[in-house]
Scaffold this active site. Sequence first.
Site, PDB file in Angstrom:
ATOM      1  N   CYS A 134       0.830  -1.199   0.000  1.00  0.00           N
ATOM      2  CA  CYS A 134       0.000   0.000   0.000  1.00  0.00           C
ATOM      3  C   CYS A 134       0.864   1.248   0.000  1.00  0.00           C
ATOM      4  O   CYS A 134       1.402   1.641   1.043  1.00  0.00           O
ATOM      5  CB  CYS A 134      -0.930  -0.002   1.216  1.00  0.00           C
ATOM      6  SG  CYS A 134      -1.921   1.494   1.355  1.00  0.00           S
ATOM      7  N   CYS A 137      -0.583   4.111   2.221  1.00  0.00           N
ATOM      8  CA  CYS A 137      -0.424   3.912   3.663  1.00  0.00           C
ATOM      9  C   CYS A 137       1.015   4.170   4.113  1.00  0.00           C
ATOM     10  O   CYS A 137       1.248   4.845   5.114  1.00  0.00           O
ATOM     11  CB  CYS A 137      -0.788   2.481   4.040  1.00  0.00           C
ATOM     12  SG  CYS A 137      -2.410   1.936   3.495  1.00  0.00           S
ATOM     13  N   ASP A 138       1.966   3.614   3.380  1.00  0.00           N
ATOM     14  CA  ASP A 138       3.349   3.584   3.860  1.00  0.00           C
ATOM     15  C   ASP A 138       4.299   4.501   3.106  1.00  0.00           C
ATOM     16  O   ASP A 138       5.462   4.633   3.510  1.00  0.00           O
ATOM     17  CB  ASP A 138       3.872   2.149   3.794  1.00  0.00           C
ATOM     18  CG  ASP A 138       3.054   1.204   4.656  1.00  0.00           C
ATOM     19  OD1 ASP A 138       2.586   1.639   5.713  1.00  0.00           O
ATOM     20  OD2 ASP A 138       2.868   0.040   4.262  1.00  0.00           O
TER      21      ASP A 138
END
Length: 316
Positions: A134, A137-138
């Site tokens: 992701c 997300c990261d």
Amino acid sequence: MEETVYDVLIVGGGPAGLTAAIYTSRRAMKTLVVTKDIGGQLSLTDDVENYPGFESIAGLTLSQKFQEQAAKTGTEFLFDEVVSLEKQASGFLLKTFGNKTLQARAIILAFGLTPRDLGVPGEKELTGRGITYCATCDGPLYRGKEVVVIGGGNSALDAAEYLSKVAKKVYMLVRGEAFRGEQVLIDKVKATDNIEVIFQAASKEIKGKDRVQSLLYESQGNMSEIMVDGIFIEIGHMAKTAWLKTAGIDLTEHDEIRVNQNNETNLSGVFAAGDVTDVNYKQAIISAGEGSKAALQAYKYLQGDKPLLPDWKINK
């Protein structure tokens, strides 16, 4: 103490599941959503520009709006994972990973798809230690660092373009000879200076002790190694539906749930909607629409021979 029996239990908290919950709750059906998270893949999308009513909105924000509306209409939530489904004379019995036993009169399966693994040495050991699925997300964790995106479709292109704004350098490893995504995304990637694309590249091994250090790949018969801080795997998704086979649910050759135009599965009382089904297009707006259809059909199923009443009122 008598155990709660829900009118409808919805498996999945993405656009399909949450929209279904809004509709079932509006019909005064006791509704429970069982999900590991809110939004599914939608929540991992940084910027949604094709959902009606919003020129631009973060996927997580849109998902939260779905949840808030469902909760407002009376939907209950359980953050867990369903692992088994059994039909009984009075309805359905479900068990969860967290050792919960649940009962419902009708079921809506709407748990979407799961990211596909790369399947190379080092992936399992270093997942969460420099390997991620992701970018949204990261990505912020890799500001000013060098990363690689594996994949050649829309999700990989979108991830690379986003990461180029955060990371110092972005490599793209594409297994084929060309991209497989939308031209507008391809053009963005090609126009970005700090993205380097390597075609015909097959990932062979991810190296590192405590964290990712490098990626070994083969391209046109030659082995090469890239020293990177992070690896973003974007090679598609799969339907994790093996647990439904014991329940007798009919699946396609791609393990998607087979449904008819009314979102009915082959098992009476079980409906399905969204990306986990065999619908042709995997889009949030389509999943939401399919979720509403599944909800209305579940209501009709529970009504039996009673007519399906509209969910609007005419003021006289």
